[in-house]
Design a protein around this motif. Structure first.
Motif, PDB file in Angstrom:
ATOM      1  N   SER A 120     -14.247  29.008 -80.270  1.00 46.21           N
ATOM      2  CA  SER A 120     -12.899  28.583 -80.666  1.00 46.21           C
ATOM      3  C   SER A 120     -12.275  29.664 -81.535  1.00 46.21           C
ATOM      4  N   THR A 154      -5.719  27.986 -79.207  1.00 45.51           N
ATOM      5  CA  THR A 154      -6.243  26.730 -78.634  1.00 45.51           C
ATOM      6  C   THR A 154      -6.475  26.910 -77.132  1.00 45.51           C
ATOM      7  N   TRP A 189     -10.067  26.762 -75.162  1.00 46.82           N
ATOM      8  CA  TRP A 189     -10.241  25.767 -74.095  1.00 46.82           C
ATOM      9  C   TRP A 189     -10.650  26.450 -72.787  1.00 46.82           C
ATOM     10  N   ASP A 232     -10.898  22.198 -82.932  1.00 48.59           N
ATOM     11  CA  ASP A 232     -10.481  21.997 -81.534  1.00 48.59           C
ATOM     12  C   ASP A 232     -11.646  22.061 -80.547  1.00 48.59           C
ATOM     13  N   ASP A 242     -12.152  18.712 -78.841  1.00 56.01           N
ATOM     14  CA  ASP A 242     -11.321  18.451 -77.664  1.00 56.01           C
ATOM     15  C   ASP A 242     -11.852  19.220 -76.456  1.00 56.01           C
ATOM     16  N   ASN A 243     -12.299  20.452 -76.700  1.00 54.73           N
ATOM     17  CA  ASN A 243     -12.864  21.248 -75.596  1.00 54.73           C
ATOM     18  C   ASN A 243     -14.108  20.574 -75.014  1.00 54.73           C
ATOM     19  N   TYR A 271     -13.222  17.609 -72.824  1.00 58.93           N
ATOM     20  CA  TYR A 271     -12.764  18.088 -71.512  1.00 58.93           C
ATOM     21  C   TYR A 271     -13.958  18.519 -70.647  1.00 58.93           C
TER      22      TYR A 271
END
Ligand code: NAI
Length: 286
Positions: free
Chosen positions: A98, A115, A119, A162, A165-166, A169
Motif C-alpha cells: 500500500s 489507493t 489496489w 486501505d 479494502d484491498n 477485494y
C-alpha cells in the motif's frame, strides 16, 4: 517433516523477497516436498531482495514480472510452462503493498492515486494472474491457486489502512474467479488468512509490534508463523485437499473466532484497576 506431497508437481511462486517472506518459506517447503517451480517477483524487488539465493537452493529459475502488467504475466506463464515442461499444478500469490501505508497517509486522508496503485498491486493482480492462467489454459486439472490475505478484510483494524479494502477485494476475486476455474478447469482457488507475521510487508503496518503481541495473547494456539503458513499452503497444493475451493481459510491460531482471552482480560483489568481504583486513591492522598 517431508511427505513427498508435491512430488511431480509444477508451480509458480510469487512474492519471495527475502528469507522472512512467507513465499520464501513456501518455496523451501515445496522444494522439500518434491515440487519443481518458477520463482517470480517485481523487477525492482529482484534488485533489492535476495531471491537468487533461494533459486539456487531450490534449483529454480527466476522470471521477473510486475503483477500489474498483463504483458509480464503472459510472458511469465508462457516461460514457466516451457521451463517446467508442462502445465502448472499450483500457484501462490503472495503480493501486497500500500503506497498510502508507506507514505503514512491516514485512512481518512488517502491519496487516491496511491489507493489505485495499492489496489492494482495487492488485489487486481490476482484477477489478472488468474485471467492469464485461465485464457492460456495453463493449469492442470485438480490444480490449486492460493492467495494470502488478512482478517482486516472482515473486521476493523484501524492501522491496516486501505490494505483492508484491498484484501476484501482479493477474497471476493478468489470466490468469483474460483467458480469459473472450478467449473471449467477443475482448479481450486482459496485464500489463506494468516496471523500477523514479521516480514517486510508486515513491519510496514503502523504499530505492528502491538498488533502481533495482541494477536499472540488473544489466540488460544498463539500466532501462526511464516513456516506454519507454508505448511498449510503445501497442504492446499497437495492432492489431499482436492475439493476445498472458494474458501477464505483462517490460519491464525484461533484468533478470528475469539471474543476475548483471559490473558487480554487480565492485562486490561490491571490497567483498568490502576485508572479507576488506584489513581483516585493516589489523588485522595495528595
Ligand atoms: P513480503 O514483503 O516479504 O512480500 C510481499 C511481496 O510482494 C514482496 O516480495 C514484493 O516484492 C511483492 N510485490 C510488491 N509489488 C509487486 C508487484 N508489482 N509485482 C509483483 N510482486 C510485487 O511480505 P509477506 O508478509 O511475506 O507478504 C506476503 C503476503 O502475505 C501479502 O499478500 C501480505 O499482505 C500477506 N499477509 C501478510 C501478513 C503479515 O503480517 N506479514 C499477514 C497476513 C497476510
Amino acid at each position: 517433516m517431508m511427505y513427498n506431497l508435491l512430488k511431480g508437481k509444477k508451480g509458480i511462486i510469487f512474492g519471495a523477497l527475502d528469507s522472512k517472506s512467507i513465499a520464501w518459506k513456501v518455496a523451501e517447503r515445496a522444494h522439500e516436498e518434491g515440487a519443481k517451480f518458477v520463482l517470480t517477483n517485481a523487477p525492482v524487488a529482484l534488485r533489492l531482495g535476495t531471491i537468487s539465493e533461494l533459486a539456487e537452493k531450490t534449483g529454480s529459475i527466476v522470471i521477473p514480472a510486475d503483477a500489474t502488467s498483463m504483458m509480464d504475466l503472459e510472458e511469465l506463464v508462457d516461460k514457466a510452462v516451457e521451463e517446467l515442461g508442462g502445465k502448472i499444478d499450483f500457484v501462490l500469490h503472495s503480493i501486497g503493498m500500500s503506497v498510502n501505508v508507506r507514505r503514512g497517509n491516514h485512512y481518512t486522508h488517502q491519496d487516491y492515486n496511491f489507493t489505485k496503485t495499492g489496489w492494482d498491486v495487492s488485489a487486481l493482480s490476482f484477477h489478472r494472474l488468474m485471467s492469464v492462467l485461465y485464457k492460456k489454459d495453463a493449469m492442470n486439472e485438480w490444480g490449486s491457486i492460493v492467495a494470502l490475505t488478512y482478517m482486516a478484510a472482515q473486521r476493523v483494524f484501524p492501522d491496516y489502512n486501505d490494505m483492508a479494502d484491498n484484501k476484501a477485494y482479493l477474497e471476493s476475486v478468489a470466490r468469483s474467479f474460483g467458480y469459473f476455474f472450478g467449473r471449467d478447469k477443475k482448479v481450486r482457488v482459496n485464500t489463506i488468512s494468516q496471523s500477523p507475521t514479521p516480514t517486510t510487508a508486515g513491519n510496514g503496518v503502523k504499530g505492528f509490534d502491538g498488533f502481533i503481541a495482541y494477536a499472540e495473547k488473544m489466540s488460544p494456539l498463539g500466532n501462526a508463523t511464516a513456516l506454519e503458513c507454508a505448511d498449510y499452503t503445501i497442504s492446499l497444493f497437495s492432492d489431499l485437499t482436492k475439493k476445498v475451493t472458494l474458501q477464505n481459510l483462517f490460519h491464525d491460531g484461533g484468533f478470528s473466532n475469539m471474543g476475548v482471552s483471559t490473558a487480554i482480560m487480565d492485562s486490561f483489568m490491571e490497567n483498568y484497576k490502576e485508572e479507576t481504583i488506584d489513581e483516585p486513591k493516589k489523588k485522595d492522598k495528595k
